[in-house]
Design an enzyme around this catalytic site. Structure first.
Site, PDB file in Angstrom:
ATOM      1  N   HIS B 317       0.842  -1.193   0.000  1.00  0.00           N
ATOM      2  CA  HIS B 317       0.000   0.000   0.000  1.00  0.00           C
ATOM      3  C   HIS B 317       0.874   1.238   0.000  1.00  0.00           C
ATOM      4  CE1 HIS B 317      -3.170  -2.786   1.758  1.00  0.00           C
ATOM      5  NE2 HIS B 317      -3.690  -2.334   0.627  1.00  0.00           N
ATOM      6  N   GLN B 472       4.341  -2.182   4.547  1.00  0.00           N
ATOM      7  CA  GLN B 472       4.635  -3.553   5.010  1.00  0.00           C
ATOM      8  C   GLN B 472       3.415  -4.458   4.902  1.00  0.00           C
ATOM      9  OE1 GLN B 472       7.338  -2.230   5.057  1.00  0.00           O
ATOM     10  NE2 GLN B 472       6.921  -0.355   6.180  1.00  0.00           N
ATOM     11  N   HIS B 473       2.633  -4.268   3.842  1.00  0.00           N
ATOM     12  CA  HIS B 473       1.492  -5.149   3.581  1.00  0.00           C
ATOM     13  C   HIS B 473       1.825  -5.944   2.318  1.00  0.00           C
ATOM     14  CE1 HIS B 473      -0.948  -1.691   5.626  1.00  0.00           C
ATOM     15  NE2 HIS B 473      -0.284  -2.418   6.506  1.00  0.00           N
ATOM     16  N   ILE B 474       2.735  -6.875   2.467  1.00  0.00           N
ATOM     17  CA  ILE B 474       3.293  -7.577   1.311  1.00  0.00           C
ATOM     18  C   ILE B 474       2.263  -8.573   0.793  1.00  0.00           C
ATOM     19  CG2 ILE B 474       5.229  -8.933   0.477  1.00  0.00           C
ATOM     20  CD1 ILE B 474       6.657  -8.050   3.163  1.00  0.00           C
TER      21      ILE B 474
END
Lengths: 174, 537
Positions: B317, B472-474
């Site tokens: 994101h 950090q929304h892989i």
């Protein structure tokens, strides 16, 4: 007291608590009363505390913070003691913005670490910063009441749902 | 390569002990299934993490309290990029994740959003991205299970229909945020209390949030759920956990089944672990890395990669932000870090043109950041004291997360030359922010300006177009789909190419919408666990 001990305690240092070192008391404070990472720290000289008082406009300075900061600055700024009075005089003449210290790089470097140490607990350049304090730094003391240092709670669960308490008065501008 | 020295075995071998792997393992172990969890990093301990945070010289770096083990390196970007991820551009992908028991949810914000039903049908509805092979209704039971496992507080469904109420009532807003909520009213900028994996009351043996405002990088009292709790619960249910076990290769037999996982220990000794089923839950970066590194004569492109989709469609994101000083006191930093957001425009026909978005109230204590800026300017004495107080009292930070699309060219590949200290190829990351995101940035500026105006904002500063932070929304690197030619796993989270390989977590998501991905990844892992149970009979 070690730095680790400092970070473990649940009580926050703010205002004129026993660990705050007023200038007059500091003058007769015996050396060796504070330690940092197991190292005995010397009580800062009055000239250093006077400089800190000038930089903060008279905010109380935590004794352990002052000792850690003085030890750190002494280690990284050779001849620190010889510049203390001159830097204090310069700050008194500059009226709140030390930008013009750039013409005196040796003083500017000390001042940058001094101010960052007092208000952020951090010294050193970006690539090699050093943490010398946390809970007792001036920036957190300034907002004590409404805000607590991160990782510390300001009250019971949900206590933030009531309006933030008023701040304590600041020392008068000098 | 080192010789194998020891053989371990389990019915289900779970690779990765983050919140997804941990909860899947717990679910399986609770059903009496023999489960072994392999975790590359060390055991993590909350008390030590809190201590490291308080002593850190880089408190704004959420990774600093989590030093990497030499055998399990992890991305870190402060004070400078450690180059674990090799940036191939054209844009940076500064994904950060933890390798250790519990994984990256040790330092998340606890935002536990569900996707909305339309997020599963992006292609059908808006001619963008991909559709999922499952619907919202298919995943809803697992959302519910995940929420009750981890403990989610909340008050409204935010467009995601619910079969059960939230496990807990919402976390209270600060008095100042309540005032802002009143000011924002009921229109487009209505402020909602977000669903949070944070205890509003004591839950599952853990205390209620007491407002330490340190959700990132570490909740000091475990009021916020993290994957370390999953791991402990898995252990309690009978699962075995092996930390410091760096899985570097999956071995297949002639029929294409996975027969073993090979791992290196801290002495660089290799071990072979056999199992009936393998569940890969090592996050959206390390999982595809392992699959690609398992290439052999039988799987020339890597395991599970007949589609050539492993490592592709990398999403996150991209975030934009605005800062200003409100007319009335805001005192950001009272209560938890991410308590409220504006969610009523997460979906709509506009998604044909630009990315989905929402706006978060980023209620992180701003004192350190504001003081750093003032100190850097040389302000001192009474002027500094006054400005710290005034700015901290009125500071507002809004953040918007934009939906990336699954672009196969956004991908990770293995370096042919660079390896980590344990000899495993490092990852090259190819990443580009699309115009779809840039157009969302443009639209979001209007929203940011409107909110700032309502709050009497001054000193308004916007982040720059094209320069986005990472969140950090892989997601997306092992995408789920119905067609084995274009996807890696099926609707059951099973690899199309290997009957006994399952993949759980955020890496299988075909779209990432505009909300934090963890709850969806966790729900998918629990769905995966349900299919593994069925497969074991």
């Amino acid at each position: 007291m070690t730095h680790a001990d400092l970070s473990r305690r649940g009580v926050l240092v703010a205002g004129a608590a026993a660990s705050v070192l007023p200038l007059a008391l500091a003058a007769c404070h015996s050396a060796g009363s504070d330690t940092h990472n197991g190292t005995t720290l010397a009580t800062p000289p009055v000239a250093f505390l006077t400089l800190a008082q000038t930089a903060t406009n008279g905010l109380p300075v935590d004794a352990a913070l002052a000792a850690s900061l003085y030890a750190d600055l002494s280690a990284h700024h050779p001849g620190l003691d010889t510049h203390l009075a001159e830097l204090t005089a310069a700050l008194r003449a500059l009226d709140g913005n030390a930008d013009t210290l750039k013409t005196r790089p040796e003083l500017a470097a000390i001042f940058a670490d001094l101010l960052s140490g007092l208000y952020l607990g951090i010294t050193g350049p970006l690539a090699a910063r050093r943490c010398i304090a946390f809970e007792s730094i001036e920036s957190y003391a300034l907002v004590a009441g409404p805000l607590s240092p991160p990782s510390y709670a300001g009250g019971a669960p949900g206590s933030w749902a009531t309006a933030a308490p008023a701040l304590a008065p600041l020392p008068k501008a000098k | 390569m080192m010789a194998d020295t020891k053989t371990l075995s389990a019915d289900v071998v779970v690779i990765g002990s983050g919140i997804a792997g941990g909860l899947a393992a717990r679910r399986l172990a609770a059903d009496g299934i023999d489960v072994l969890i392999l975790e590359a990093g060390p055991e993590l301990n909350r008390g030590e993490i809190v201590e490291r945070f308080r002593n850190s010289a880089y408190k704004g770096d959420f990774m600093d309290a989590y030093p990497a083990a030499p055998w399990a390196p992890q991305p870190k970007f402060q004070p400078k990029d450690n180059n674990y991820l090799i940036q191939m551009g054209p844009d940076p992908y500064r994904g950060m994740y933890l390798r250790g028991t519990g994984g990256t949810t040790w330092h998340w914000a606890g935002q536990a959003f569900r996707l909305m039903p339309n997020d599963f049908r992006l292609r059908s509805l808006y001619d963008q991205g991909r559709d999922w092979p499952i619907s919202y209704d298919d995943l809803e039971p697992f959302y519910t299970e995940a929420e009750y496992e981890i403990g989610v507080s909340g008050d409204e469904d935010l467009g995601s229909p619910r079969s059960r109420p939230y496990p807990m009532p919402p976390v209270a807003l600060s008095a100042e945020l309540e005032t802002i909520r009143t000011t924002m009213g009921s229109g487009r900028y209505r402020l909602s209390i977000g669903p949070q994996a944070r205890n509003s009351v004591a839950y599952a043996g853990r205390a209620a949030c007491c407002g330490n405002n340190n959700c990132m990088p570490i909740c000091p009292v475990d009021a916020q759920y993290h994957g370390g709790i999953s791991v402990e619960r898995a252990r309690a249910a009978g699962a075995r956990v092996l930390a410091n076990a760096v899985v570097y290769r999956l071995e297949t037999d002639a029929r294409g089944n996975i027969v073993a996982a090979h791992f290196l220990d801290p002495d660089k000794v290799s071990h072979r672990v056999t199992g009936k089923i393998f569940a890969l839950c090592a996050n959206g970066m390390e999982s595809p890395r392992l699959l690609l590194n398992s290439a052999d004569a039988q799987n020339p492109g890597g395991v599970a990669n007949r589609s050539d989709m492993v490592g592709r469609n990398l999403m996150d994101h991209p975030g934009s932000s605005v800062e200003f000083f409100a007319k009335d006191p805001t005192w950001f930093g009272r209560g938890p870090m991410r308590p409220a957001s504006m969610n009523d425009f997460r979906d709509g026909a506009y998604r044909r043109d630009h990315a989905a978005m929402r706006i978060d109230m980023a209620c992180t204590n701003p004192v350190r950041t504001l003081t750093e800026r003032l100190v850097a300017k040389g302000v001192y004495g009474d002027a500094l004291n006054q400005q710290i107080r005034d700015q901290a009292a009125h500071y507002v930070l809004l953040k918007s997360l934009f939906e990336m699309l699954p672009d196969p060219e956004n991908r990770i590949t293995l370096s042919k030359t660079a390896k980590d200290a344990w000899g495993i190829p490092r990852m090259e990351v190819h990443y580009r922010f699309p115009e779809y995101v840039n157009r969302a940035y443009d639209a979001c500026l209007t929203d940011f300006a409107a909110v700032a105006e309502k709050l009497g904002g001054t000193g308004i500063t916007y982040s720059k177009r094209g320069v986005y932070d990472n969140n950090q929304h892989i997601t997306g690197t092992m995408v789920m789909g119905a067609d084995p030619a274009t996807s890696v796993v099926s609707a059951e989270c099973r690899a199309h190419d290997h009957a006994n390989l399952y993949i759980g977590g955020t890496g299988v998501m075909p779209s990432c919408a505009t909300v934090n991905s963890t709850l969806t990844g966790t729900a998918l892992a629990l769905k995966m666990a349900s299919h593994i149970r069925l497969a074991l009979g």
